[in-house]
Design a protein around this motif. Structure first.
Motif, PDB file in Angstrom:
ATOM      1  N   VAL A  13       0.855  -1.479  -0.283  1.00  0.00           N
ATOM      2  CA  VAL A  13      -0.068   0.279  -0.302  1.00  0.00           C
ATOM      3  C   VAL A  13       0.994   1.324   0.072  1.00  0.00           C
ATOM      4  N   PHE A  14       1.876   1.555   0.867  1.00  0.00           N
ATOM      5  CA  PHE A  14       2.598   2.447   1.038  1.00  0.00           C
ATOM      6  C   PHE A  14       3.634   2.214  -0.631  1.00  0.00           C
ATOM      7  N   GLU A  15       3.853   1.149  -1.308  1.00  0.00           N
ATOM      8  CA  GLU A  15       4.623   1.903  -2.482  1.00  0.00           C
ATOM      9  C   GLU A  15       3.350   1.913  -3.671  1.00  0.00           C
ATOM     10  N   ARG A  16       2.107   1.749  -3.320  1.00  0.00           N
ATOM     11  CA  ARG A  16       1.541   1.881  -4.212  1.00  0.00           C
ATOM     12  C   ARG A  16       1.282   3.394  -4.357  1.00  0.00           C
ATOM     13  N   VAL A  17       0.556   3.839  -3.062  1.00  0.00           N
ATOM     14  CA  VAL A  17       0.034   5.239  -3.288  1.00  0.00           C
ATOM     15  C   VAL A  17       1.673   6.426  -3.475  1.00  0.00           C
ATOM     16  N   ASN A  18       2.321   5.434  -2.955  1.00  0.00           N
ATOM     17  CA  ASN A  18       4.093   6.704  -3.357  1.00  0.00           C
ATOM     18  C   ASN A  18       4.370   6.960  -5.083  1.00  0.00           C
ATOM     19  N   LYS A  19       3.763   5.412  -4.870  1.00  0.00           N
ATOM     20  CA  LYS A  19       3.934   5.732  -7.064  1.00  0.00           C
ATOM     21  C   LYS A  19       2.792   6.690  -7.148  1.00  0.00           C
ATOM     22  N   GLU A  20       2.054   6.817  -7.046  1.00  0.00           N
ATOM     23  CA  GLU A  20       0.820   7.482  -7.977  1.00  0.00           C
ATOM     24  C   GLU A  20       0.630   8.759  -7.591  1.00  0.00           C
ATOM     25  N   LEU A  21       1.664   9.590  -6.407  1.00  0.00           N
ATOM     26  CA  LEU A  21       1.687  10.501  -5.973  1.00  0.00           C
ATOM     27  C   LEU A  21       3.099  11.237  -6.565  1.00  0.00           C
ATOM     28  N   ILE A  22       4.370  10.594  -6.749  1.00  0.00           N
ATOM     29  CA  ILE A  22       5.153  11.036  -7.890  1.00  0.00           C
ATOM     30  C   ILE A  22       5.167   9.932  -9.039  1.00  0.00           C
ATOM     31  N   GLY A  23       4.780   9.610 -10.043  1.00  0.00           N
ATOM     32  CA  GLY A  23       5.116   8.842 -10.246  1.00  0.00           C
ATOM     33  C   GLY A  23       5.721   7.092 -10.800  1.00  0.00           C
ATOM     34  N   ASP A  24       5.293   6.690 -11.568  1.00  0.00           N
ATOM     35  CA  ASP A  24       5.825   5.882 -11.732  1.00  0.00           C
ATOM     36  C   ASP A  24       6.822   5.418 -13.377  1.00  0.00           C
ATOM     37  N   LEU A  25       7.363   5.689 -14.054  1.00  0.00           N
ATOM     38  CA  LEU A  25       7.962   5.957 -15.210  1.00  0.00           C
ATOM     39  C   LEU A  25       8.703   4.275 -16.114  1.00  0.00           C
ATOM     40  N   LEU A  26       8.670   4.048 -15.556  1.00  0.00           N
ATOM     41  CA  LEU A  26       8.522   2.739 -15.713  1.00  0.00           C
ATOM     42  C   LEU A  26       7.956   1.746 -16.686  1.00  0.00           C
ATOM     43  N   ASN A  27       6.360   1.748 -16.336  1.00  0.00           N
ATOM     44  CA  ASN A  27       5.767   1.472 -16.483  1.00  0.00           C
ATOM     45  C   ASN A  27       4.717   3.224 -17.217  1.00  0.00           C
ATOM     46  N   ALA A  28       5.541   3.928 -16.947  1.00  0.00           N
ATOM     47  CA  ALA A  28       4.666   4.639 -18.180  1.00  0.00           C
ATOM     48  C   ALA A  28       2.847   5.592 -17.376  1.00  0.00           C
ATOM     49  N   ARG A  97      12.879   4.167  -3.002  1.00  0.00           N
ATOM     50  CA  ARG A  97      14.045   3.310  -2.988  1.00  0.00           C
ATOM     51  C   ARG A  97      13.664   2.185  -4.255  1.00  0.00           C
ATOM     52  N   PRO A  98      12.812   1.618  -3.972  1.00  0.00           N
ATOM     53  CA  PRO A  98      11.562   0.782  -5.407  1.00  0.00           C
ATOM     54  C   PRO A  98      11.877   1.031  -6.206  1.00  0.00           C
ATOM     55  N   THR A  99      11.827   2.277  -6.959  1.00  0.00           N
ATOM     56  CA  THR A  99      11.741   2.610  -7.967  1.00  0.00           C
ATOM     57  C   THR A  99      13.462   2.664  -8.741  1.00  0.00           C
ATOM     58  N   LEU A 100      14.069   2.888  -7.916  1.00  0.00           N
ATOM     59  CA  LEU A 100      15.912   2.732  -7.923  1.00  0.00           C
ATOM     60  C   LEU A 100      15.970   0.764  -8.306  1.00  0.00           C
ATOM     61  N   LEU A 101      15.580   0.524  -7.299  1.00  0.00           N
ATOM     62  CA  LEU A 101      15.959  -0.773  -7.735  1.00  0.00           C
ATOM     63  C   LEU A 101      14.820  -1.714  -8.937  1.00  0.00           C
ATOM     64  N   ASP A 102      14.256  -1.480  -8.935  1.00  0.00           N
ATOM     65  CA  ASP A 102      13.367  -1.744 -10.111  1.00  0.00           C
ATOM     66  C   ASP A 102      14.658  -1.297 -11.291  1.00  0.00           C
ATOM     67  N   LEU A 103      15.072  -0.118 -11.557  1.00  0.00           N
ATOM     68  CA  LEU A 103      15.746   0.644 -12.836  1.00  0.00           C
ATOM     69  C   LEU A 103      17.152   0.395 -12.153  1.00  0.00           C
ATOM     70  N   SER A 104      17.350  -1.309 -11.276  1.00  0.00           N
ATOM     71  CA  SER A 104      18.863  -1.280 -10.977  1.00  0.00           C
ATOM     72  C   SER A 104      20.122  -0.154 -11.046  1.00  0.00           C
ATOM     73  N   LEU A 105      19.699   1.451 -10.310  1.00  0.00           N
ATOM     74  CA  LEU A 105      19.972   1.992 -10.390  1.00  0.00           C
ATOM     75  C   LEU A 105      20.696   2.652  -8.898  1.00  0.00           C
TER      76      LEU A 105
END
Length: 161
Positions: A13-28, A97-105
């Motif tokens: 839930v934390f991750e989903r809400v944060n990605k709704e606020l900030i955005g998820d460029l990996l999934n466009a 941090r989960p977004t950076l982990l998904d990008l291996s960055l």
């Protein structure tokens, strides 16, 4: 990995809400805040150094990666001396941090961030926002950066006398 008092469902839930606020460029998917930056990593293999470990021809960077984040920037500070006016500014770039982990960055000191028609050099990285106080649940990566001159990057032609 969820803990005893923090189930995986809550972390999702934390991750989903944060990605709704900030955005998820990996999934466009654009977010509500929708601030994006481009991060350029230093290419240590392509940067030529001299005897003292200094980059002779300037640093060489890898291709940029676009990432959504939250930006907190300070006001401009002008300094006028015998060489003319100089502009200084600091900013903090906050990434999930989960977004950076998904990008291996992995963001490191010395990386370059392109935002607001300017280039910023990362001067410190902080990863201590823990979810539920658990050491293995780092949630965000905060990068403190300062504005740098484009002439010091050797990426854009600067007109001089």
């Amino acid at each position: 990995m969820a803990g005893r008092f923090l189930p995986q469902r809550d972390i999702d839930v934390f991750e989903r809400v944060n990605k709704e606020l900030i955005g998820d460029l990996l999934n466009a998917k654009d977010g509500i805040i929708n601030q994006t930056v481009t991060i350029y990593k230093i290419s240590a293999y392509d940067t030529k150094v001299n005897l003292y470990g200094e980059a002779q021809g300037g640093k060489v960077f890898q291709p940029g990666v676009k990432v959504a984040c939250i930006i907190e920037s300070e006001d401009f500070d002008f300094n006028v001396d015998e060489f003319g006016p100089d502009l200084r500014q600091s900013a903090i770039f906050r990434f999930l941090r989960p977004t950076l982990l998904d990008l291996s960055l992995v963001t490191e000191i010395g990386d370059l961030i392109d935002w607001n028609y300017a280039h910023w050099e990362v001067s410190s990285v902080n990863e201590n926002q823990l979810v539920g106080g658990q050491y293995n649940q780092n949630w965000s990566v905060d990068c403190s950066a300062h504005l740098i001159r484009k002439s010091s990057l050797n990426i854009q032609r600067v007109r001089s006398i």
